[in-house]
Design a protein around this motif. Structure first.
Motif, PDB file in Angstrom:
ATOM      1  N   ILE A 235       0.856  -1.195   0.000  1.00  0.00           N
ATOM      2  CA  ILE A 235       0.000   0.000   0.000  1.00  0.00           C
ATOM      3  C   ILE A 235       0.892   1.245   0.000  1.00  0.00           C
ATOM      4  CG2 ILE A 235      -1.822   1.247   1.238  1.00  0.00           C
ATOM      5  CD1 ILE A 235      -2.768  -1.397   2.322  1.00  0.00           C
ATOM      6  N   TYR A 236       0.544   2.204  -0.848  1.00  0.00           N
ATOM      7  CA  TYR A 236       1.366   3.411  -1.029  1.00  0.00           C
ATOM      8  C   TYR A 236       0.499   4.655  -0.847  1.00  0.00           C
ATOM      9  CZ  TYR A 236       4.602   0.127  -3.180  1.00  0.00           C
ATOM     10  OH  TYR A 236       5.442  -0.934  -3.399  1.00  0.00           O
ATOM     11  N   HIS A 237       1.125   5.701  -0.312  1.00  0.00           N
ATOM     12  CA  HIS A 237       0.459   7.006  -0.280  1.00  0.00           C
ATOM     13  C   HIS A 237       1.206   7.948  -1.225  1.00  0.00           C
ATOM     14  CE1 HIS A 237      -0.637  10.963   1.969  1.00  0.00           C
ATOM     15  NE2 HIS A 237      -1.421  10.753   0.942  1.00  0.00           N
ATOM     16  N   GLY A 238       0.481   8.489  -2.182  1.00  0.00           N
ATOM     17  CA  GLY A 238       1.065   9.457  -3.114  1.00  0.00           C
ATOM     18  C   GLY A 238       0.610  10.846  -2.729  1.00  0.00           C
ATOM     19  N   GLN A 239       1.561  11.757  -2.592  1.00  0.00           N
ATOM     20  CA  GLN A 239       1.238  13.123  -2.167  1.00  0.00           C
ATOM     21  C   GLN A 239       1.729  14.139  -3.201  1.00  0.00           C
ATOM     22  OE1 GLN A 239      -0.315  14.320   0.986  1.00  0.00           O
ATOM     23  NE2 GLN A 239      -0.374  16.050  -0.422  1.00  0.00           N
ATOM     24  N   PRO A 240       0.811  14.920  -3.789  1.00  0.00           N
ATOM     25  CA  PRO A 240       1.274  15.991  -4.691  1.00  0.00           C
ATOM     26  C   PRO A 240       1.831  17.147  -3.862  1.00  0.00           C
ATOM     27  CG  PRO A 240      -1.126  16.040  -4.511  1.00  0.00           C
ATOM     28  CD  PRO A 240      -0.661  14.887  -3.675  1.00  0.00           C
ATOM     29  N   PRO A 241       2.673  18.014  -4.431  1.00  0.00           N
ATOM     30  CA  PRO A 241       3.116  19.187  -3.684  1.00  0.00           C
ATOM     31  C   PRO A 241       1.952  20.153  -3.493  1.00  0.00           C
ATOM     32  CG  PRO A 241       3.812  19.360  -5.955  1.00  0.00           C
ATOM     33  CD  PRO A 241       3.181  18.009  -5.816  1.00  0.00           C
ATOM     34  N   ARG A 242       2.068  21.088  -2.558  1.00  0.00           N
ATOM     35  CA  ARG A 242       1.003  22.072  -2.337  1.00  0.00           C
ATOM     36  C   ARG A 242       0.939  23.014  -3.544  1.00  0.00           C
ATOM     37  NH1 ARG A 242      -2.255  22.720   1.394  1.00  0.00           N
ATOM     38  NH2 ARG A 242      -1.241  21.175   2.695  1.00  0.00           N
ATOM     39  N   ILE A 243      -0.261  23.177  -4.106  1.00  0.00           N
ATOM     40  CA  ILE A 243      -0.426  24.053  -5.278  1.00  0.00           C
ATOM     41  C   ILE A 243      -1.592  25.010  -5.020  1.00  0.00           C
ATOM     42  CG2 ILE A 243       0.502  22.426  -7.000  1.00  0.00           C
ATOM     43  CD1 ILE A 243      -2.447  21.685  -7.639  1.00  0.00           C
ATOM     44  N   MET A 244      -1.747  26.004  -5.893  1.00  0.00           N
ATOM     45  CA  MET A 244      -2.903  26.912  -5.819  1.00  0.00           C
ATOM     46  C   MET A 244      -3.875  26.487  -6.917  1.00  0.00           C
ATOM     47  SD  MET A 244      -2.571  29.393  -3.548  1.00  0.00           S
ATOM     48  CE  MET A 244      -3.277  30.903  -4.156  1.00  0.00           C
ATOM     49  N   PRO A 245      -4.855  25.611  -6.614  1.00  0.00           N
ATOM     50  CA  PRO A 245      -5.720  25.085  -7.673  1.00  0.00           C
ATOM     51  C   PRO A 245      -6.618  26.152  -8.292  1.00  0.00           C
ATOM     52  CG  PRO A 245      -6.486  24.350  -5.517  1.00  0.00           C
ATOM     53  CD  PRO A 245      -5.218  25.111  -5.278  1.00  0.00           C
TER      54      PRO A 245
END
Ligand SMILES: Nc1ncnc2c1ncn2[C@@H]1O[C@H](COP(=O)(O)OP(=O)(O)OP(=O)(O)O)[C@@H](O)[C@H]1O
Ligand SMILES: [Mg+2]
Length: 310
Positions: A235-245
């Motif tokens: 099991i893996y957790h993928g985290q995107p960097p913080r962005i301004m959507p």
């Protein structure tokens, strides 16, 4: 080649408005028309990632022809089943003063039993050429309740990976058919497992349950918190960097497109996960649904972090 299935397609009209008021005449500042329905978001993103895509589903009338011309601009081949009923329109009014949007979704006309039979004949003709099949969204009236089960069975009989992204009763019914990939979001997974998935522990348990029920690539998408992936390696957790959507609608569809590209190219599950995380975050940076800037995608591809949690 990826086959995408969008049974409930629409012409999506995005109206940019300086503000929205009731009981008066409003002028639209800008209009953006696109081929809509969740499967067509998947289609555009997969094509922009460089994979050949054939789009299938129902289209009808002048709107149907317009939809096909829009999707053809994105280098996508169309193999829609043509029906008598006019393809619906969905309008999203975006209030630029508040950043809020109000959507008007037409119900769309029903398809007939004969239309459904013609769709399956068309699908069976395209299926042998496919490296992956992505099935998304809702269905029009007139389509049998088990339509997604029938599609999944056909793909599995031919050993072709099939990705499913839908919600409600249709999700529960089709999940039992064990598609190769399933991507509920945090609301959808609670419907699926019948239990709350609020804490990270509960979410890990839910995605593990999905995988052990027979779904080879089980993903739980969690918006800006990234996604959990359960596969044979763990099991893996993928985290995107913080962005301004700018607009997060279609992030889930972009994630499906990333995995579909990975399946079609026979990449490792972790590599597909990285593509999916990067392209879904890149979609959030575009104003348009099912769209991304390739330069942002490249930057995010290097910036996402994937950690094994179990
Ligand atoms: N604000 C954000 N910043 C970075 N990545 C995001 C953001 N929102 C979504 N994503 C990425 O997109 C993925 C899918 O988003 P989400 O969980 O919102 O899907 P969804 O609810 O199915 O969306 P939709 O059905 O509108 O396509 C997330 O797992 C995450 O990787
Ligand atoms: Mg979704």
């Amino acid at each position: 080649m990826i086959l995408t299935v969008t049974l409930n397609s629409s012409i999506d009209k995005l109206y940019l408005m300086s503000s929205i008021q009731q009981d008066t005449v409003m002028r639209v500042q800008e209009v953006h028309n696109s081929a809509g329905g969740k499967g067509l978001n998947v289609t555009r993103v997969a094509a922009k990632l460089g994979e050949p895509v054939i789009a299938m589903g129902f289209t009808g009338g002048f709107n149907g022809q317009y939809l096909e011309s829009l999707i053809a601009q994105d280098n996508v081949q169309c193999a829609f089943t043509h029906v008598q009923a006019e393809t619906r329109c969905c309008i999203n009014c975006w209030d630029l003063s508040t950043g809020k949007s109000t959507e008007f979704l037409e119900p769309g006309a029903a398809v007939t039993q004969a239309d459904v039979a013609r769709f399956f004949a068309d699908f069976d003709a395209q299926l042998p050429m496919a490296d992956a099949v992505a099935v998304s969204g809702s269905v029009p009236k007139g389509v049998p309740d088990d339509v997604y089960c029938q599609i999944i069975r056909r793909c599995k009989q031919k050993g072709i990976p099939v990705l499913l992204d839908t919600s409600g009763e249709r999700l529960t019914v089709a999940a039992a058919e064990k598609p190769s990939f399933l991507k509920p979001n945090t609301d959808e997974i609670s419907q699926l497992t019948g239990s709350a998935t609020v804490t990270i522990g509960e979410r890990i348990h839910a995605v593990e349950q999905m995988h052990s029920s027979g779904i080879a690539c089980a993903v739980l998408s969690m918006g800006e918190e990234g996604a959990l992936l359960a596969c044979d390696n763990g099991i893996y957790h993928g985290q995107p960097p913080r962005i301004m959507p700018k607009n997060t609608v279609g992030c889930g569809d972009s994630m499906v497109a990333g995995f579909a590209v990975g399946f079609a190219r026979k990449l490792s599950t972790q590599e597909s996960f990285r593509i999916a995380l990067a392209v879904s975050a890149a979609n959030a940076l575009s104003l348009y649904t099912g769209d991304f800037d390739p330069a942002e995608y490249e930057r995010l591809y290097d910036a996402v972090s994937i950690k094994k949690v179990k």
